[in-house]
Design an enzyme around this catalytic site. Sequence first.
Site: not given
Length: 571
Positions: A136, A406
């Site tokens: 992330s 993401d």
Amino acid sequence: MQLFKVSIIFVLSAGTSVAIGKEEGHSDSLEALRFVQAIQGQVPSQWLETPTHWRNLAKEAILSKERQGPLEAVAKNGIFFIGDGMGLTSVSAARVFKGQRDDGARFGEESSLHMETFPYSGLSKTYCLDTQVADSSCSATAYLCGIKARFATAGLTPGVLFADCRGQNNTDLHVSSIVEWAQREGKSTGVVTSGRVTAIPGAANWAGIARRSWETDADVAEWGMNPEVCPDTGIQLLRKEAGQRLNVLLGGGRHRLTPVEKIDQETNSPGKRTDGRNIAEEWLVMKEGQTGTARYITGRDELMGLNVLEVDHLLGSFAMSELPWSDELERNNDPTMTEMVAVAIKILNKNPNGFFLFVHGSKIDSAHHSNRPGRALREIVEFDKAVKTGDEMTDDQDTLIVVSADHSHTMGYSGYNVRGNPILRHSIIPADDGFVFSTLNYANGPGPAWTNPDTGLRHNVLLDNTTNPNYELPVPVPLFSEAHSSEDVPIFAKGPYAHYFAGVQEQSSIPHLIAYALCVGDGLKNRHCIPSDETTTENLDPTTTPSSAPAHGLVYYLVLLTIFTIFHGRG
């Protein structure tokens, strides 16, 4: 007798199909034929849509596309939603879950999430600069700062290695974000997250960090580094310009803002900082030197009681760590993502120059890492409600809304099930080992063992309460935390220049596309950003600029006419 002969012929034909399918790759299979037999009569014919229904849906889709057309204008506002870990499979399953639980749909598969109603969609390629599968933080650098970065770093160029304190301290190796680009053009900015306010990806809007977990000085020191040399994300919120100018920051992570000496009144637990600094209090002091009124709040009651006309800067930290699961928020006096988004937009929208808001749904990822599909789907539906709120509170004509993720996860969605079968249940026919299998599954993670160590038999999901939100699916590969997946993730967009997000995009292109629509940043500008007598990005090749094409065409025509006249005269 004739009927018997027909039946024999059918069975033999089926057997032939199976043999051919195995040898030549045909689509028929024994499992498919067993399924066909099992579903006979399972769905009443009167429930099934007619051919006319599907043709009418297609007509509506075509007419809708004809009406909408691409919108090319300056986007005054921008809202960027990231569903953490919300891959294509997650979106598909959440759509069915919402239809079956919330929409009253006959089956569920025919339902839609609000984000899926956006007119334009595409795909994002999520790999890191140095790894096939993203985390992330490297992905945040891509979709917020516009470059591919190293795994587990954020807001930094590839010149900084993982946990490289000295490299992080070199601000020449820091990269700016879409939030900072918007601030430079006088727009208000905000970050809303269901995670910690100092955590990546939200903190990547202002921080350059060589290890994503460095949220406090204690985190940095734990790795043997000097916090004075490489400041954590909390300190950078106060030091970096993008952090200082942020108008709204809402989420969890209160213990990352406060020192160990301070005991939290709600939880009776200490903070995490060992340098004695209270980031929340220092934020208020910093905001006193800026225009407008600042507030720091810690509960939902405070958030919902705000007079937004009297608040210009808002910091809210509603939990000690991440916010609880969506169905546990109310009893903890914590706000929903929808409520945080609504308040953020009301505050930011007071700026006549517009705003940019980044919204991060972290709990989807948390659920997937724990092999809890029921939790993941619930969190996607809650995230989608926030998307709908952002859409309803803004105008398509001047607000670009982008929804993406993401990265993805290993959750699969498979098996031959009758339409309308509860998405959290199992197959209606057993596998070759005699046991049914879950419709949703994970390739790895911390869930129960795939097989019983005493019997060697596969885990029997019929004995499990699969509808329990905390139910963990059994997995074939044991891991402490279920892994990310590198499949492409969806992009949904509406508003000015939303059509630019169609197709397959590098994830690092997303903030540049947003900036293009908002007329911010140092990159290319759309032709509506500046007066028509000045150069725009579309004037890089003057012959392709709509406003200049007629003039250039006339010149070209006159030149050809002159040449023709000259040569004609000579002839």
